[in-house]
Write an enzyme that holds these catalytic residues in place. Structure first.
Site, PDB file in Angstrom:
ATOM      1  N   LYS A   1       0.852  -1.074   0.025  1.00 63.15           N
ATOM      2  CA  LYS A   1       0.168   0.130   0.031  1.00 63.15           C
ATOM      3  C   LYS A   1       0.878   1.217  -0.003  1.00 63.15           C
ATOM      4  O   LYS A   1       0.703   2.187  -0.629  1.00 63.15           O
ATOM      5  CB  LYS A   1      -0.961  -0.145   1.166  1.00 63.15           C
ATOM      6  CG  LYS A   1      -2.088  -0.906   1.023  1.00 63.15           C
ATOM      7  CD  LYS A   1      -2.854  -1.154   2.141  1.00 63.15           C
ATOM      8  CE  LYS A   1      -3.815  -2.425   2.203  1.00 63.15           C
ATOM      9  NZ  LYS A   1      -4.291  -2.842   3.389  1.00 63.15           N
TER      10      LYS A   1
ATOM     11  N   GLN B   1      -6.286  -2.554   9.307  1.00 64.26           N
ATOM     12  CA  GLN B   1      -6.046  -3.874   8.594  1.00 64.26           C
ATOM     13  C   GLN B   1      -6.527  -5.230   9.571  1.00 64.26           C
ATOM     14  O   GLN B   1      -6.122  -5.165  10.416  1.00 64.26           O
ATOM     15  CB  GLN B   1      -4.214  -3.852   8.618  1.00 64.26           C
ATOM     16  CG  GLN B   1      -3.544  -4.747   7.664  1.00 64.26           C
ATOM     17  CD  GLN B   1      -3.810  -4.752   6.296  1.00 64.26           C
ATOM     18  OE1 GLN B   1      -3.814  -3.656   5.817  1.00 64.26           O
ATOM     19  NE2 GLN B   1      -4.333  -5.652   5.442  1.00 64.26           N
TER      20      GLN B   1
ATOM     21  N   ASP C   1     -12.007   1.362   2.408  1.00 67.62           N
ATOM     22  CA  ASP C   1     -12.291   0.132   1.924  1.00 67.62           C
ATOM     23  C   ASP C   1     -13.581  -0.340   1.720  1.00 67.62           C
ATOM     24  O   ASP C   1     -14.073  -1.570   1.342  1.00 67.62           O
ATOM     25  CB  ASP C   1     -11.742  -0.700   3.482  1.00 67.62           C
ATOM     26  CG  ASP C   1     -10.498  -1.566   3.524  1.00 67.62           C
ATOM     27  OD1 ASP C   1      -9.883  -1.788   2.227  1.00 67.62           O
ATOM     28  OD2 ASP C   1     -10.020  -1.900   4.408  1.00 67.62           O
TER      29      ASP C   1
END
Ligand code: NAP
Length: 284
Positions: free
Chosen positions: A53, A97, A120
């Site tokens: 990322k 995460q 997300d």
């Protein structure tokens, strides 16, 4: 000869030609698109995703920052950080995460993220908007899959798409996106009877099962497109949910593992951060 759809190449092209110019425009207006990744504990796989990322963020010219918490950090400590980020107008995207340690509720954590910063696309608000066909932040793996299909000029109108796996993060949202493109979608899961029969008239097969080499070439109709979402480390070698060797003789196009859906997921995350920055800066 099957076309190998390189997610690595498609992601690189989208980052440079579509996303970077938008980032440059925002910077001219004094806005630096900024993503914060919340990492709890020391999960090896998470650490490598986070590195990818950061690499993609740097390529697109956006700012990305990791906020780390120890494995034993109390749930409230993570919630407090999210609440602080929600209020910080210099931050446009937040992701937490996964997986999280057992003592932390994933639902509670995800629900605390401001939907306008939920890059997300996991909050109930954004999932609901996707379901209703409203403008939203679409979750990254399904969005990446759609970009991959676009990259090989797949017009889904009237096509048969079979999705194997019905998870909230892949199977369900990608089936909605395919229906929005006017495909006829068949959803399969662990209780599906005669899976091979469900694949027999598929033009596109999306496999998100989580079992190494689960689908074989003899189950795949000639000339179909196969998107392999799975990723596994088997005896030190990465493979997907599809047995690539036998599948490539049947398909017209297929994604490899690694280098297929994985990079596209990260590319979609970076794009979502830029979209969030554009929307939030227009509001202010
Ligand atoms: P998940 O939440 O475990 O869901 C798996 C789905 O597969 C479930 O719907 C399950 O059915 C179904 N399934 C399991 N065994 C089956 C069988 N024998 N026959 C038919 N269906 C079966 O998995 P996920 O999160 O969607 O992830 C799937 C894979 O994609 C994993 O390997 C994951 O690591 C990978 N992944 C990769 C990326 C990326 O960016 N590359 C992103 C996300 C996930 P039930 O609902 O009936 O249990």
């Amino acid at each position: 000869m099957a076309k190998i759809i390189s997610g690595k190449d498609v992601a690189e092209k989208i980052l440079i030609t579509n996303i970077k110019p938008k980032v440059d425009d925002l910077k001219l207006k004094g806005v630096i698109p900024t993503l914060v990744v919340i990492l709890v504990g020391d999960v090896q796989a998470s650490a490598s995703y986070v590195r990818q990322k950061e690499k993609f963020a740097a390529k697109a010219g956006i700012k990305s920052e990791v906020r780390k918490f120890s494995e034993t950090a109390p749930e409230q400590e993570v919630l407090d950080e999210i609440i602080k980020i929600n209020k910080d107008s210099d931050i446009h995207g937040i992701i937490v995460q996964l997986p999280l340690p057992d003592h932390i509720s994933v639902t509670k954590i995800l629900n605390s993220i401001d939907p306008s910063k939920d890059v997300d696309g996991f909050t109930p608000t954004n999932v609901g908007k996707l379901f209703l066909g409203e403008e939203t932040l679409v979750s990254c793996t399904p969005k990446g899959i759609m970009l991959l299909l676009e990259s090989v000029n797949t017009d889904l109108k009237g096509k048969n798409v079979t999705v194997i796996g019905r998870s909230n993060i892949v199977g369900k949202p990608v089936s909605i996106l395919c229906q929005q493109k006017h495909a006829t979608v068949t959803m399969c899961h662990s209780r599906t009877k005669d899976l091979t029969a469900k694949l027999s008239d598929a033009d596109v097969i999306i496999v998100a099962v989580g079992v190494p080499k689960f689908i074989h070439g003899d189950q795949i109709p000639m000339g179909s497109i196969v998107i392999d979402v799975g990723i596994h480390n088997v005896d030190g070698k990465l493979c997907g949910d599809v047995d690539f060797e036998s599948a490539q003789n049947k398909v017209s196009a297929i994604t490899p593992v690694p280098g297929g859906v994985g990079p596209m997921t990260v590319c979609a995350l970076i794009e979502n951060t830029v979209i969030a920055a554009e929307r939030l800066s227009n509001k202010n």
